[in-house]
Scaffold this motif. Structure first.
Motif, PDB file in Angstrom:
ATOM      1  N   GLY A  11       4.321  14.381   1.499  1.00  0.00           N
ATOM      2  CA  GLY A  11       4.151  13.553   2.686  1.00  0.00           C
ATOM      3  C   GLY A  11       3.191  12.391   2.563  1.00  0.00           C
ATOM      4  O   GLY A  11       3.134  11.549   3.447  1.00  0.00           O
ATOM      5  N   TYR A  12       2.421  12.324   1.467  1.00  0.00           N
ATOM      6  CA  TYR A  12       1.539  11.169   1.294  1.00  0.00           C
ATOM      7  C   TYR A  12       1.512  10.778  -0.180  1.00  0.00           C
ATOM      8  O   TYR A  12       1.837  11.576  -1.059  1.00  0.00           O
ATOM      9  CB  TYR A  12       0.123  11.449   1.810  1.00  0.00           C
ATOM     10  CG  TYR A  12      -0.713  12.360   0.941  1.00  0.00           C
ATOM     11  CD1 TYR A  12      -1.504  11.848  -0.092  1.00  0.00           C
ATOM     12  CD2 TYR A  12      -0.739  13.728   1.142  1.00  0.00           C
ATOM     13  CE1 TYR A  12      -2.272  12.666  -0.880  1.00  0.00           C
ATOM     14  CE2 TYR A  12      -1.506  14.563   0.353  1.00  0.00           C
ATOM     15  CZ  TYR A  12      -2.277  14.021  -0.653  1.00  0.00           C
ATOM     16  OH  TYR A  12      -3.040  14.849  -1.451  1.00  0.00           O
ATOM     17  N   GLY A  13       1.078   9.536  -0.435  1.00  0.00           N
ATOM     18  CA  GLY A  13       1.181   9.024  -1.788  1.00  0.00           C
ATOM     19  C   GLY A  13       2.638   8.735  -2.113  1.00  0.00           C
ATOM     20  O   GLY A  13       3.547   9.164  -1.397  1.00  0.00           O
ATOM     21  N   SER A  14       2.882   8.007  -3.184  1.00  0.00           N
ATOM     22  CA  SER A  14       4.255   7.609  -3.500  1.00  0.00           C
ATOM     23  C   SER A  14       5.143   8.810  -3.784  1.00  0.00           C
ATOM     24  O   SER A  14       6.260   8.906  -3.255  1.00  0.00           O
ATOM     25  CB  SER A  14       4.258   6.643  -4.689  1.00  0.00           C
ATOM     26  OG  SER A  14       3.653   7.239  -5.830  1.00  0.00           O
ATOM     27  N   THR A  15       4.679   9.769  -4.613  1.00  0.00           N
ATOM     28  CA  THR A  15       5.534  10.917  -4.935  1.00  0.00           C
ATOM     29  C   THR A  15       5.703  11.829  -3.728  1.00  0.00           C
ATOM     30  O   THR A  15       6.787  12.390  -3.516  1.00  0.00           O
ATOM     31  CB  THR A  15       4.974  11.733  -6.114  1.00  0.00           C
ATOM     32  OG1 THR A  15       3.737  12.345  -5.748  1.00  0.00           O
ATOM     33  CG2 THR A  15       4.772  10.847  -7.331  1.00  0.00           C
ATOM     34  N   GLY A  16       4.642  11.975  -2.922  1.00  0.00           N
ATOM     35  CA  GLY A  16       4.738  12.826  -1.736  1.00  0.00           C
ATOM     36  C   GLY A  16       5.724  12.293  -0.718  1.00  0.00           C
ATOM     37  O   GLY A  16       6.448  13.070  -0.064  1.00  0.00           O
ATOM     38  N   ARG A  17       5.784  10.968  -0.576  1.00  0.00           N
ATOM     39  CA  ARG A  17       6.729  10.371   0.368  1.00  0.00           C
ATOM     40  C   ARG A  17       8.165  10.470  -0.162  1.00  0.00           C
ATOM     41  O   ARG A  17       9.113  10.641   0.614  1.00  0.00           O
ATOM     42  CB  ARG A  17       6.355   8.916   0.667  1.00  0.00           C
ATOM     43  CG  ARG A  17       5.145   8.781   1.579  1.00  0.00           C
ATOM     44  CD  ARG A  17       5.075   7.419   2.233  1.00  0.00           C
ATOM     45  NE  ARG A  17       4.778   6.353   1.295  1.00  0.00           N
ATOM     46  CZ  ARG A  17       3.548   5.969   0.948  1.00  0.00           C
ATOM     47  NH1 ARG A  17       2.509   6.588   1.454  1.00  0.00           N
ATOM     48  NH2 ARG A  17       3.367   4.976   0.103  1.00  0.00           N
ATOM     49  N   ILE A  18       8.322  10.366  -1.479  1.00  0.00           N
ATOM     50  CA  ILE A  18       9.659  10.527  -2.060  1.00  0.00           C
ATOM     51  C   ILE A  18      10.174  11.939  -1.803  1.00  0.00           C
ATOM     52  O   ILE A  18      11.327  12.136  -1.404  1.00  0.00           O
ATOM     53  CB  ILE A  18       9.626  10.225  -3.576  1.00  0.00           C
ATOM     54  CG1 ILE A  18       9.431   8.723  -3.813  1.00  0.00           C
ATOM     55  CG2 ILE A  18      10.924  10.695  -4.251  1.00  0.00           C
ATOM     56  CD1 ILE A  18       9.111   8.363  -5.248  1.00  0.00           C
ATOM     57  N   VAL A  19       9.315  12.937  -1.998  1.00  0.00           N
ATOM     58  CA  VAL A  19       9.700  14.336  -1.753  1.00  0.00           C
ATOM     59  C   VAL A  19      10.077  14.531  -0.290  1.00  0.00           C
ATOM     60  O   VAL A  19      11.094  15.161   0.028  1.00  0.00           O
ATOM     61  CB  VAL A  19       8.553  15.291  -2.140  1.00  0.00           C
ATOM     62  CG1 VAL A  19       8.864  16.727  -1.707  1.00  0.00           C
ATOM     63  CG2 VAL A  19       8.303  15.247  -3.642  1.00  0.00           C
ATOM     64  N   GLU A  20       9.275  13.981   0.619  1.00  0.00           N
ATOM     65  CA  GLU A  20       9.549  14.124   2.050  1.00  0.00           C
ATOM     66  C   GLU A  20      10.872  13.449   2.414  1.00  0.00           C
ATOM     67  O   GLU A  20      11.684  14.019   3.169  1.00  0.00           O
ATOM     68  CB  GLU A  20       8.407  13.530   2.867  1.00  0.00           C
ATOM     69  CG  GLU A  20       8.573  13.725   4.364  1.00  0.00           C
ATOM     70  CD  GLU A  20       7.403  13.179   5.149  1.00  0.00           C
ATOM     71  OE1 GLU A  20       7.055  13.770   6.186  1.00  0.00           O
ATOM     72  OE2 GLU A  20       6.824  12.146   4.723  1.00  0.00           O
ATOM     73  N   PRO A 313       6.790   1.552  -9.060  1.00  0.00           N
ATOM     74  CA  PRO A 313       5.942   1.706  -7.873  1.00  0.00           C
ATOM     75  C   PRO A 313       6.670   1.406  -6.569  1.00  0.00           C
ATOM     76  O   PRO A 313       7.245   0.323  -6.396  1.00  0.00           O
ATOM     77  CB  PRO A 313       4.801   0.717  -8.118  1.00  0.00           C
ATOM     78  CG  PRO A 313       5.336  -0.258  -9.108  1.00  0.00           C
ATOM     79  CD  PRO A 313       6.299   0.502  -9.964  1.00  0.00           C
ATOM     80  N   THR A 314       6.625   2.373  -5.648  1.00  0.00           N
ATOM     81  CA  THR A 314       7.286   2.173  -4.357  1.00  0.00           C
ATOM     82  C   THR A 314       6.542   1.176  -3.481  1.00  0.00           C
ATOM     83  O   THR A 314       7.141   0.633  -2.548  1.00  0.00           O
ATOM     84  CB  THR A 314       7.419   3.517  -3.612  1.00  0.00           C
ATOM     85  OG1 THR A 314       6.133   4.142  -3.512  1.00  0.00           O
ATOM     86  CG2 THR A 314       8.378   4.441  -4.327  1.00  0.00           C
ATOM     87  N   VAL A 315       5.266   0.927  -3.769  1.00  0.00           N
ATOM     88  CA  VAL A 315       4.539  -0.057  -2.958  1.00  0.00           C
ATOM     89  C   VAL A 315       5.190  -1.428  -3.058  1.00  0.00           C
ATOM     90  O   VAL A 315       5.191  -2.197  -2.084  1.00  0.00           O
ATOM     91  CB  VAL A 315       3.040  -0.136  -3.361  1.00  0.00           C
ATOM     92  CG1 VAL A 315       2.285   1.105  -2.900  1.00  0.00           C
ATOM     93  CG2 VAL A 315       2.869  -0.351  -4.861  1.00  0.00           C
TER      94      VAL A 315
END
Length: 397
Positions: A11-20, A313-315
């Motif tokens: 849910g946070y950070g680039s990898t956490g948002r990808i998982v969510e 980078p997703t940013v």
């Protein structure tokens, strides 16, 4: 299908948002979705499980720093994870980062191999082909046939951090990973063509490796309108953690060299880092509010990403989705999402070129905004999910 994702965060950070994003998209596609993660806040979703505790993660941290044995402790958390996997009985386990102090990757990979569960592994960095590093140090290894002393030259000890005297453990770590993964049926995915090429030259060259670009939620990351524009030219930098490879020092140089018509804002700066930041730079601590992040992207006229090493980078995608052009070093896969109409790519560590590219932009106009938004549509989470569903179906068949 029943899909289980495993990652260090959710849910946070680039990898956490990808998982969510993947978790919600799998459910929307009519399949069952579960997530196991190691660090961060407990989530209210009944299908999202946090395992581990601060004590075991602290032991892993010490084992890493002192002995360069990252991901080789956490016995109880890993056993708990395996038990949860057996309860869920997934058709596919989708791995993300196994580094991050939260799991014993040896025990987990041995279990998955023995259980014969289908595995997809999205590689966010080259950690699995290195002896230690998840950053560019992971690319310094040409292990086969190279004398061990040469192998240890220029080893990166930044992430995961370890003591200099423990660097020889990298040789054993590499041999261990090669034993676990050198003969495997895992479907590897990379977000960038750059990393896929690297993996194809490593001990994984005989493995199945596909490219699926990361996607973002275009309903969240969006253009909000002209009311966010200001008189000064706004420069924005964003990172979950401003480690050395993120190029923080270049913002201090930009603050010195740019005139008063420019304003720089950095998101993700810690109180400890603030004392080393140029006084004219606006510093904001890391936020978990997507809306606050979206507003910052919209306010910016230029998103600057002076990364010295990055996968995809997703940013860069998030900024463009909000109508903001990107200036980045052409390192790793950072430039793969940037077109000639949506930004500029400077050579790695070429500050003069970076400065000139930043100065070539003025206040963003309607044409630039439209070009960025249109390009971001090529990286929607829906397209990403469609590609992953195709992978899931392919490997289950």
């Amino acid at each position: 299908m029943r899909i289980l994702q495993i990652n260090s965060v959710y849910g946070y950070g680039s990898t956490g948002r990808i998982v969510e994003n993947l978790h919600h998209a799998i459910i929307q596609s009519g399949h069952e979705s579960y997530v196991i993660y190691g660090r961060g806040k407990t989530n209210d979703d009944p299908n999202v499980y946090k395992i581990g505790n601060a004590i075991e993660q602290g032991i892993d941290l010490l084992a890493t720093r002192l002995f360069n044995r990252h991901g080789q402790t956490n016995f109880f958390a890993t056993q708990k994870m395996i038990k949860k996997i057996e309860e869920i009985k997934p058709d596919i386990v989708h791995l993300h980062n196994l580094h991050g102090y939260y799991v014993n990757y040896i025990k987990l990979l041995e279990y998955l191999k023995k259980s014969k569960i289908k595995v997809v592994w999205l590689l966010h960095d080259p950690w699995i082909i290195s002896g230690s590093s998840a950053d560019e140090g992971g690319l310094n290894y040409d292990w086969e046939g190279v004398p061990s002393l040469i192998k240890l030259v220029n080893i990166s000890r930044e992430y995961p951090k370890h003591s200099k005297w423990s660097s020889k453990q990298s040789l054993k770590n590499y041999a261990l990973k090669k034993r676990l993964l050198g003969d495997t049926d895992i479907q590897f995915i990379t977000p960038s063509k750059w990393l896929a090429d690297i993996m194809g030259k490593s001990y994984l060259k005989g493995s199945k490796i596909d490219v699926i670009h990361n996607g973002i939620d275009l309903k969240q990351f969006r253009y909000l309108g002209k009311e966010y524009r200001t008189k000064t030219i706004q420069i924005l930098g964003v990172a979950s953690v401003w480690e050395r490879r993120k190029g923080l020092k270049y913002f201090n140089q930009l603050a010195e060299d740019l005139g008063d018509k420019y304003s720089i804002t950095l998101l993700g700066i810690t109180p400890a880092q603030k004392k080393d930041i140029h006084p004219s730079i606006i510093c904001i601590e890391r936020t978990e509010s997507i809306e606050e992040l979206v507003q910052l992207y919209n306010k910016a006229d230029i998103f600057v990403n002076p990364t010295l090493f990055d996968n995809f980078p997703t940013v860069n995608l998030e900024a463009q989705a909000c109508g903001t052009p990107v200036v980045t070093f052409d390192t790793g896969g950072s430039g793969e999402s940037v077109t000639s109409k949506t930004g500029k790519l400077a050579k790695r560590e070429n500050y003069t070129q970076l400065l000139n590219y930043v100065m070539s932009f003025s206040k963003k106009n309607d044409e630039t905004i439209l070009n960025c938004i249109e390009n971001a549509k090529e990286y929607s989470k829906e397209l990403m999910m469609s590609n992953y569903l195709s992978e899931y179906i392919k490997i289950t068949n």
